[in-house]
Write an enzyme that holds these catalytic residues in place. Structure first.
Site, PDB file in Angstrom:
ATOM      1  N   GLY A   1      84.341  88.221 103.526  1.00 41.35           N
ATOM      2  CA  GLY A   1      83.010  87.623 103.683  1.00 41.35           C
ATOM      3  C   GLY A   1      81.868  88.603 103.463  1.00 41.35           C
ATOM      4  O   GLY A   1      80.723  88.318 103.809  1.00 41.35           O
TER       5      GLY A   1
ATOM      6  N   ASN B   1      90.439  79.103 102.477  1.00 45.98           N
ATOM      7  CA  ASN B   1      90.254  79.098 103.931  1.00 45.98           C
ATOM      8  C   ASN B   1      88.819  78.666 104.183  1.00 45.98           C
ATOM      9  O   ASN B   1      87.895  79.434 103.957  1.00 45.98           O
ATOM     10  CB  ASN B   1      90.502  80.519 104.484  1.00 45.98           C
ATOM     11  N   TRP B   2      88.685  77.427 104.638  1.00 49.90           N
ATOM     12  CA  TRP B   2      87.325  76.895 104.834  1.00 49.90           C
ATOM     13  C   TRP B   2      86.656  77.455 106.087  1.00 49.90           C
ATOM     14  O   TRP B   2      85.486  77.198 106.322  1.00 49.90           O
ATOM     15  CB  TRP B   2      87.374  75.370 104.913  1.00 49.90           C
ATOM     16  N   LYS B   3      87.418  78.138 106.921  1.00 48.81           N
ATOM     17  CA  LYS B   3      86.888  78.637 108.211  1.00 48.81           C
ATOM     18  C   LYS B   3      86.235  77.468 108.960  1.00 48.81           C
ATOM     19  O   LYS B   3      86.720  76.347 108.864  1.00 48.81           O
ATOM     20  CB  LYS B   3      85.914  79.789 107.986  1.00 48.81           C
TER      21      LYS B   3
ATOM     22  N   GLU C   1      89.615  87.255 111.624  1.00 55.63           N
ATOM     23  CA  GLU C   1      88.628  86.667 112.556  1.00 55.63           C
ATOM     24  C   GLU C   1      89.305  86.243 113.861  1.00 55.63           C
ATOM     25  O   GLU C   1      88.702  86.301 114.930  1.00 55.63           O
ATOM     26  CB  GLU C   1      87.891  85.500 111.867  1.00 55.63           C
TER      27      GLU C   1
ATOM     28  N   SER D   1      86.630  88.553  99.529  1.00 55.87           N
ATOM     29  CA  SER D   1      85.568  88.394  98.524  1.00 55.87           C
ATOM     30  C   SER D   1      86.102  88.127  97.110  1.00 55.87           C
ATOM     31  O   SER D   1      85.546  88.619  96.135  1.00 55.87           O
ATOM     32  CB  SER D   1      84.638  89.616  98.539  1.00 55.87           C
TER      33      SER D   1
ATOM     34  N   HIS E   1      94.678  85.766 111.045  1.00 57.50           N
ATOM     35  CA  HIS E   1      93.472  86.069 110.253  1.00 57.50           C
ATOM     36  C   HIS E   1      92.631  87.084 111.027  1.00 57.50           C
ATOM     37  O   HIS E   1      92.583  87.058 112.260  1.00 57.50           O
ATOM     38  CB  HIS E   1      92.674  84.781 110.008  1.00 57.50           C
TER      39      HIS E   1
ATOM     40  N   GLY F   1      87.932  82.686 101.033  1.00 60.24           N
ATOM     41  CA  GLY F   1      87.045  82.028 101.991  1.00 60.24           C
ATOM     42  C   GLY F   1      85.885  81.357 101.284  1.00 60.24           C
ATOM     43  O   GLY F   1      85.983  80.219 100.827  1.00 60.24           O
TER      44      GLY F   1
ATOM     45  N   GLU G   1      94.544  91.372 103.589  1.00 58.46           N
ATOM     46  CA  GLU G   1      93.108  91.107 103.694  1.00 58.46           C
ATOM     47  C   GLU G   1      92.420  92.267 104.413  1.00 58.46           C
ATOM     48  O   GLU G   1      92.364  92.288 105.649  1.00 58.46           O
ATOM     49  CB  GLU G   1      92.883  89.816 104.486  1.00 58.46           C
TER      50      GLU G   1
HETATM   51  C1  PEP Z   1      89.092  84.809 104.226  1.00 58.70           C
HETATM   52  O1  PEP Z   1      88.458  84.088 104.961  1.00 58.70           O
HETATM   53  O2  PEP Z   1      90.297  84.977 104.413  1.00 58.70           O
HETATM   54  C2  PEP Z   1      88.403  85.478 103.113  1.00 58.70           C
HETATM   55  C3  PEP Z   1      89.085  86.258 102.330  1.00 58.70           C
HETATM   56  O3  PEP Z   1      87.058  85.219 102.994  1.00 58.70           O
HETATM   57  P1  PEP Z   1      86.115  85.617 101.731  1.00 58.70           P
HETATM   58  O4  PEP Z   1      86.829  85.155 100.492  1.00 58.70           O
HETATM   59  O5  PEP Z   1      84.854  84.843 101.977  1.00 58.70           O
HETATM   60  O6  PEP Z   1      85.944  87.083 101.759  1.00 58.70           O
END
Ligand code: PEP
Length: 248
Positions: A172, A9-11, A96, A212, A94, A233, A166
């Site tokens: 993040g 997931n590049w966000k 976010e 993470s 998600h 992410g 998640e």
């Molecule tokens: C995500 O954006 O879904 C995510 C899990 O981010 P990260 O791996 O940076 O925690």
């Protein structure tokens, strides 16, 4: 046997030329993997990413969509628009989107149904906030999200779905969940699917852990029974780190 999926997931990162470069570098590094490799990219990268990934084993997804077909929804992207350019996956719900942009379960449910109607595979994200975990509400929160987000979804559709556990506090933050917590939450999700949709469906649906995940900890999750992959992410932005996640 469920095929494992490593989804990035590049966000809100990566310009089109960065996307092209990353996917070009990634392709030889992942071409021999048996795992499914997916990158969910910003809308403005989709066309470029799909072009450069064509003919490779890298699949491309979006990070959000509207549920309506078309109309007066300024700034939104319709499911048919994603399908038309051959996008295969779409992340929905998600954290976010839920917690920064105020998306609720009712909206997410409409999006899930619409994604299936348009032959897109939703990657539905569920998970608890830190205060919910600390007050012992993790199970309750996950079950409520599943109950509401999957209302009216057919068994046939659900089989193809990807669900990502998640925990919001792990996204993040560099603070990943323990393998035990991740395994338990993924098992809870599968039990829910089993109780509502039966074993044929619960055996097929792929349940990922996200939060993470990095090259140093990916193996710990992938070796847990019932965790069918990872949603990633930060570590999905560089070809070498993302490729190493597919080689746990
Ligand atoms: C995500 O954006 O879904 C995510 C899990 O981010 P990260 O791996 O940076 O925690």
């Amino acid at each position: 046997m469920r095929r494992k999926v490593i989804a990035g997931n590049w966000k809100m990162n990566m310009l089109p030329n960065e996307a092209i470069q990353m996917i070009t570098e990634l392709e030889p590094l992942v071409k021999d993997t048996n795992n499914e490799v997916v990158l969910c990219v910003p809308f403005t990268d989709l066309f470029y990413a799909l072009n450069v990934a064509q003919g490779t084993n890298i699949k491309i997804g979006a990070q959000n969509m509207h549920f309506e077909e078309k109309g007066a929804f300024t700034g939104e992207v319709a499911p048919g628009m994603l399908k038309e350019i051959n996008c295969e996956f779409v992340i929905l719900g998600h954290s976010e989107r839920r917690w920064i942009f105020g998306e609720n379960d009712e909206l997410i449910n409409k999006k899930v149904i619409s994604a299936f109607e348009h032959d897109l595979i939703p990657v539905l994200c569920v998970g608890e906030k830190l205060e919910e975990r600390e007050s012992g509400q993790t199970e309750q929160v996950i079950l409520k999200q599943l109950e509401n987000d999957l209302k009216g979804v057919s068994e046939d559709h659900l089989k193809n779905m990807v669900i990502a556990y998640e925990p919001v506090w792990a996204i993040g933050t560099g603070k990943n969940a323990s393998e035990k917590d991740a395994k338990e939450a993924c098992a809870l999700i599968r039990e829910f699917i089993h109780s509502r949709f039966g074993s044929e469906t619960s055996d097929k649906v792929r349940i990922l852990y996200g939060g993470s995940v990095k090259p140093e900890n990916v193996k710990m999750y992938m070796s847990q029974e019932g965790i069918d992959g990872a949603l990633v992410g930060g570590a999905s932005l560089k070809a070498d780190s993302f490729a190493s996640l597919t080689k746990f």
